[in-house]
Design a protein around this motif. Structure first.
Motif, PDB file in Angstrom:
ATOM      1  N   LYS A 150      -9.709  66.719  -5.307  1.00 10.69           N
ATOM      2  CA  LYS A 150     -11.130  66.417  -5.438  1.00 10.69           C
ATOM      3  C   LYS A 150     -11.799  67.211  -6.561  1.00 10.69           C
ATOM      4  O   LYS A 150     -12.459  66.653  -7.433  1.00 10.69           O
ATOM      5  N   ASP A 151     -11.599  68.539  -6.555  1.00 13.02           N
ATOM      6  CA  ASP A 151     -12.325  69.369  -7.523  1.00 13.02           C
ATOM      7  C   ASP A 151     -11.484  70.492  -8.131  1.00 13.02           C
ATOM      8  O   ASP A 151     -12.007  71.334  -8.851  1.00 13.02           O
ATOM      9  N   SER A 154     -10.131  72.984  -6.636  1.00 18.88           N
ATOM     10  CA  SER A 154     -10.157  74.231  -5.866  1.00 18.88           C
ATOM     11  C   SER A 154      -8.847  74.392  -5.098  1.00 18.88           C
ATOM     12  O   SER A 154      -8.001  73.498  -5.083  1.00 18.88           O
TER      13      SER A 154
END
Length: 386
Positions: free
Chosen positions: A371-372, A374
């Motif tokens: 998603k990001d 992380s």
């Protein structure tokens, strides 16, 4: 007398062409065979075979008894190929040094360092245990509930190999009990790895092992306050299940748990009326942490004269991993790696760090969030090069 061509050949074949084609086919088959990298499917096959019932008379939607001979054939093929697959490879790749102590206790011990292990540890006594009363150091596979490294935090199972001194000829029931004692004492890993202690204060009673079932008797049903959520309570039970099954090295044998000899509700909520078991390999992500660092082992000391190769298992999106090697908090090297298969299957990965100067290092293996970017999951392992 000249060699006679087979009479069943198509008239379009030229003399001698049959032999040429046979040689080419054999060569191609050999080449393709060398490319094969078998996946860890035996555990799933054995699980399905264990669940299968007799074939119905009509051959319809009844369960499939044919899975049992398939599983047996898979085992034979694995042995012929020099590979034996257990559920999650619960056999260590190193041997601890042989010991001389004669006492067997029910309290966890500190692992004995192994400086240059090269052979696979087995449950067979070595020459060092031939003297009456002597012991040998054995690596017991033990599972613990720990954080996977995300921000929530999320908890799953991690496996450690714990060294114990056991007498030569120790039966499998004693080995299971010793492993369970370690599983219920996670204190020495809690500060460094954040492992939980849901069974704190627990005592392992009688343990029985048959071909069809492992029975574990506990002194108490567990303190609900030590396992705060329903998922942690479930994993606390599963750590006993995985540990017991790994200790016997005989597949996915159901585990029945009693409390002082009777059925109970573990942590006040989990009924023991039915036996427990681990999920099949294709669903191991339900219990196991997304990333394990398997090698170097916790007590292994790699020599600086040889390359350090980090190995592990992972269930990660698109089989993609990132890694970073640090020394004294400073980054030394970093890069990416690929597991042999992506989620939901569990694959193997390998990271060649090359030769390293003497010193203390930490390897961190991470699953980046799709998603990001992380950290979705992370596993670390500290080791010392000498």
């Amino acid at each position: 007398m000249s060699k006679r061509e087979p009479e069943f050949l198509d008239p379009g074949f030229e003399p001698g062409e049959f032999d040429r084609m046979e040689r080419e086919l054999r060569t191609t088959l050999a080449q393709e065979t060398r490319r094969i990298r078998p996946a860890d499917r035996l555990d799933a096959i054995l699980h399905e075979a264990n669940q299968a019932g007799p074939l119905t008379a009509t051959g319809g939607h009844g369960t499939r008894r044919w899975l049992a001979p398939v599983a047996a054939a898979a085992a034979v093929a694995a042995i012929i190929g020099g590979i034996w697959w257990t559920g999650q490879d619960d056999q260590p790749t190193v041997s601890p040094p042989a010991g001389t102590s004669t006492a067997v206790t029910t309290a966890p011990t500190t692992a004995t360092p192994s400086t240059s292990p090269t052979e696979t540890a087995t449950d067979q006594p070595t020459s060092a245990t031939s003297t009456a009363g002597a012991t040998r150091s054995t690596l017991l596979p033990v599972y613990y509930v720990g954080p996977i490294g995300d921000a929530k935090p999320t908890y799953k199972l991690f496996r450690e190999f714990v060294t114990r001194e056991i007498p030569a000829g120790t039966d499998v029931k004693t080995k299971v009990k010793l492993a369970l004692v370690e599983a219920t004492h996670a204190e020495r890993f809690s500060n460094t790895d954040g492992y939980l202690q849901p069974w704190s204060g627990q005592t392992i009673g009688a343990v029985d092992v048959t071909a069809d079932e492992i029975t574990i008797d506990l002194a108490t049903a567990g303190n609900p306050a030590a396992a705060a959520t329903a998922e942690v309570r479930r994993l606390a039970v599963q750590e006993l299940v995985w540990t017991a099954q790994a200790a016997i090295q005989d597949g996915n044998v159901p585990v029945r748990i009693t409390v002082q000899g009777a059925p109970a509700r573990l942590f006040g909520t989990i009924s023991t009326d039915q036996p427990f078991t681990r999920p099949p390999s294709s669903e191991s992500w339900r219990d196991l942490a997304p990333i394990w660092v398997v090698s170097p082992t916790r007590d292994e000391v790699p020599p600086r004269s040889k390359p350090v190769v980090v190995k592990g298992q992972a269930t990660v999106f698109e089989a993609t991993l990132a890694w970073q090697l640090t020394r004294g908090g400073a980054s030394v090297r970093s890069g990416s790696a690929m597991a042999s298969v992506g989620a939901p299957e569990r694959g193997d990965y390998s990271i060649d760090l090359g030769r390293l100067p003497a010193g203390e290092y930490t390897i961190s293996v991470t699953e980046p969030s799709a998603k990001d970017g992380s950290v979705a999951a992370q596993a670390t392992r500290s080791f010392t090069v000498k």
